[in-house]
Motif scaffolding. Sequence first.
Motif: not given
Length: 383
Positions: A86-97, A31-41
Amino acid sequence: MDQQIEKQIRQNFEHLHENGEVSWEEYKTTKYIEEILESYGCETETFQECPGVVGKYGNFDGTVPVVALRADIDALWQEVNGTPCANHSCGHDSHMAMVLGVLYVLHSLKDIKNQVAVKFIFQPAEEKAAGALKMVELGVIEEVDYLFGVHLRPGAEVADGFATPMIGHGATKLMEIEIDGEDAHGARPHLTHNAVNVGTQLVQAINQIRMNPSVPHSVKVTKFHAGGPNTNIIPGKASLSLDLRAQTNEVMEELEEQVDHIFKTIEFQYGTKITVGAINQIAAARTNDEAITVMKGAIESELGEAYTLEPTVTPGGDDFHFYTIKKPELKATMLGLGCDLKPGLHHPQMTFNQDRMLDGTKILTQAVLGVYDIRAELSKLTN
């Protein structure tokens, strides 16, 4: 890079890092990412069957190639400072960013939107080795011509400030095994086959597998449980886990054949049943020279030739490679980003140089625009 874009990348990372979700439960992340994507067209797509979101940005009338960027979105369940979470110890948080950062940069460039067709794929359940296959099943890559991914690399593979245009992951297969027999009284061992003995024989046979050492491979038992609190019961049941690794898909097939032969032999020897339960499997990388060339040019453009490495081979795995297994004509590669990552991937206290997310964003953007041969324009506008 524009300071506002840099700020957004860091803010996205911090939010995603603090709000990790495990595989198949990434609905708030979606949901968080969807809102960002939509806000950028972006035109977005979510799915009833699972979490994950896809954003389409640009011109999808079929006149230009479709380039996709994939980011994995799940975290691991680990104990961190004494607390399971839940811990982002594989870097997926950075991949999304970083992938969101590409959207920000593209959106900041004048007259780019009509020249590109970019799909932003935010995929669930990479840690379960199942999310990529689900995205394929849902038709996410049907129209895609090029696919780029990114993964932070530990320092032993890629030093801080360096990058590689291809990560040569190996194949992985994780198996849950059940030995299915009947318990018996400790005084009457002739009435059953002791599952401890059966499992021990299986472990010994697994350890005796010998294959051509020129291709890296391994197989090992990672869990063995039999018996309960009553020590006067001979257990008829046991559960084991196996971890199989091979640098190529062909060697993985040979390894699987040997393991299957061991199961059948021990079943015959003891007259007991060995059942293979849950299986998670990751394919080895299928390389594409054209995609690697594009990514190499992007790294050289941003970091310089001296900081651009050759393709890097790693014993780790990633379900990214199922995309090319299922669509062989897809031109795909994964950027490996050196970032002073320590102590290691999947360590609960993993840290990395967060400034490298800015490098990764610029490299991925250059790779996207490199497909359309407009990389030089990006240099003028962002440097």
